[in-house]
Motif scaffolding. Sequence first.
Motif, PDB file in Angstrom:
ATOM      1  N   GLN A  43     -15.537  49.762   3.893  1.00 48.08           N
ATOM      2  CA  GLN A  43     -16.654  50.570   4.306  1.00 48.08           C
ATOM      3  C   GLN A  43     -17.748  50.381   3.483  1.00 48.08           C
ATOM      4  O   GLN A  43     -17.763  50.586   2.129  1.00 48.08           O
ATOM      5  N   TYR A  44     -18.833  49.605   3.826  1.00 53.84           N
ATOM      6  CA  TYR A  44     -20.291  49.354   3.048  1.00 53.84           C
ATOM      7  C   TYR A  44     -21.433  49.850   3.796  1.00 53.84           C
ATOM      8  O   TYR A  44     -21.456  49.714   5.064  1.00 53.84           O
ATOM      9  N   GLY A  45     -22.551  50.230   3.174  1.00 53.29           N
ATOM     10  CA  GLY A  45     -23.761  50.468   3.862  1.00 53.29           C
ATOM     11  C   GLY A  45     -24.942  50.628   2.949  1.00 53.29           C
ATOM     12  O   GLY A  45     -24.707  50.662   1.817  1.00 53.29           O
ATOM     13  N   ASN A  46     -25.966  51.019   3.609  1.00 52.11           N
ATOM     14  CA  ASN A  46     -27.163  51.563   2.776  1.00 52.11           C
ATOM     15  C   ASN A  46     -27.843  52.352   3.625  1.00 52.11           C
ATOM     16  O   ASN A  46     -28.351  52.019   4.462  1.00 52.11           O
ATOM     17  N   ILE A  47     -27.941  53.785   3.531  1.00 49.53           N
ATOM     18  CA  ILE A  47     -28.480  54.880   4.307  1.00 49.53           C
ATOM     19  C   ILE A  47     -29.954  54.548   4.370  1.00 49.53           C
ATOM     20  O   ILE A  47     -30.544  55.134   5.475  1.00 49.53           O
ATOM     21  N   TYR A  48     -30.578  54.116   3.495  1.00 48.45           N
ATOM     22  CA  TYR A  48     -32.003  53.910   3.422  1.00 48.45           C
ATOM     23  C   TYR A  48     -32.598  52.969   4.312  1.00 48.45           C
ATOM     24  O   TYR A  48     -33.392  52.881   5.061  1.00 48.45           O
TER      25      TYR A  48
ATOM     26  N   THR B 102     -28.299  49.948   7.213  1.00 49.79           N
ATOM     27  CA  THR B 102     -27.460  49.029   7.820  1.00 49.79           C
ATOM     28  C   THR B 102     -26.102  49.284   7.255  1.00 49.79           C
ATOM     29  O   THR B 102     -25.850  49.840   6.471  1.00 49.79           O
ATOM     30  N   TYR B 103     -25.167  49.093   8.132  1.00 46.68           N
ATOM     31  CA  TYR B 103     -23.788  49.367   7.842  1.00 46.68           C
ATOM     32  C   TYR B 103     -22.793  48.093   8.346  1.00 46.68           C
ATOM     33  O   TYR B 103     -22.925  47.617   9.153  1.00 46.68           O
ATOM     34  N   PHE B 104     -21.750  48.220   7.411  1.00 47.02           N
ATOM     35  CA  PHE B 104     -20.573  47.163   7.818  1.00 47.02           C
ATOM     36  C   PHE B 104     -19.303  47.894   7.559  1.00 47.02           C
ATOM     37  O   PHE B 104     -18.879  48.761   6.432  1.00 47.02           O
ATOM     38  N   VAL B 105     -18.044  47.835   8.633  1.00 45.30           N
ATOM     39  CA  VAL B 105     -16.964  48.016   8.223  1.00 45.30           C
ATOM     40  C   VAL B 105     -15.955  46.937   8.933  1.00 45.30           C
ATOM     41  O   VAL B 105     -16.410  46.238   9.670  1.00 45.30           O
ATOM     42  N   VAL B 106     -14.794  46.964   8.224  1.00 43.82           N
ATOM     43  CA  VAL B 106     -13.662  46.075   8.773  1.00 43.82           C
ATOM     44  C   VAL B 106     -12.569  47.075   9.282  1.00 43.82           C
ATOM     45  O   VAL B 106     -11.953  48.077   8.397  1.00 43.82           O
ATOM     46  N   ILE B 107     -12.022  46.711  10.337  1.00 40.12           N
ATOM     47  CA  ILE B 107     -10.717  47.466  10.916  1.00 40.12           C
ATOM     48  C   ILE B 107      -9.724  46.468  11.091  1.00 40.12           C
ATOM     49  O   ILE B 107      -9.835  45.336  11.542  1.00 40.12           O
TER      50      ILE B 107
END
Length: 202
Positions: free
Chosen positions: A74-79, A82-87
Motif C-alpha cells: 500500500q502506497y499513496g500521497n494524501i496531498y 494518489t493511491y496504489f495497492v496490490v492485492i
Amino acid sequence: MRKILLVVLLALVATSCVELISEAGKAASEQINNQPVSTSAHNYEKVSLDSVFHVDLPIYMKPMNQLNSDAVLQYGNIYKETYFVVIQEDKNEYVELFKEFGDYNDELPVIENYKNAQKNMFTESLTNPIFQDYGLSSINDKPARQIKIFGKVDDIEVVYIIAFVEGEKDIFMLMNWTVNDKLDKYENSFEYINGTFKLINK
C-alpha cells in the motif's frame, strides 16, 4: 465632470486589467498543475515485496497501511490524492471458489474471468460505474488485463486504473486511483506503474 468621469473610467479599466492579469495567472497556474507528471525513470523508485514482485512507484508516494485490508502493498500521497495497492490471491482457490458459485467461464482465460469478477465487485461498491477496457493482454510476459473505472464513492467522483496480472500460482490486482479531476495529471503515471510490475521467479 468629464475629468472625474475619465478618472473613474481609467480606474475601472485598471481594475479590469489587474483582474484579467490575475485570472490569466490563475489559469496558467492551473494548466501547469494539471500537466501530466513525468514518467522518467529517475522520478520513480523500485519497491519489492519479499521475493514475489517488484514495481516502480513515484518518489512522492510513501507506505500506507489503511487503504485496503486485503492489500500486500500500500502506497499513496494524501496531498496529491494518489493511491496504489496490490492485492494477491491464490489462483487455484479463486478458480475453485468461483466455479463452486457458478460464476466462472471455462471458455475464458483465468485472467479474463478474474477481471470480470472484479468488475462485478466494483459494480456493487461504486455509484454509476463506467468501465473502459484497455485491450492490454500482457505485462512483462505475464497474462494481464487493464481497465479504467469512473464512479462515485460517497458523492466523490473517483477514477481507478487497474491491472490484473496472472502468475503461476497467484493472481495480482494492481489498483491505482485518484479523484476524477486529477486523472489527466496522473493517468500516464498510473499506466507506467502498472507496466513496471514484474514477478520474481513466478
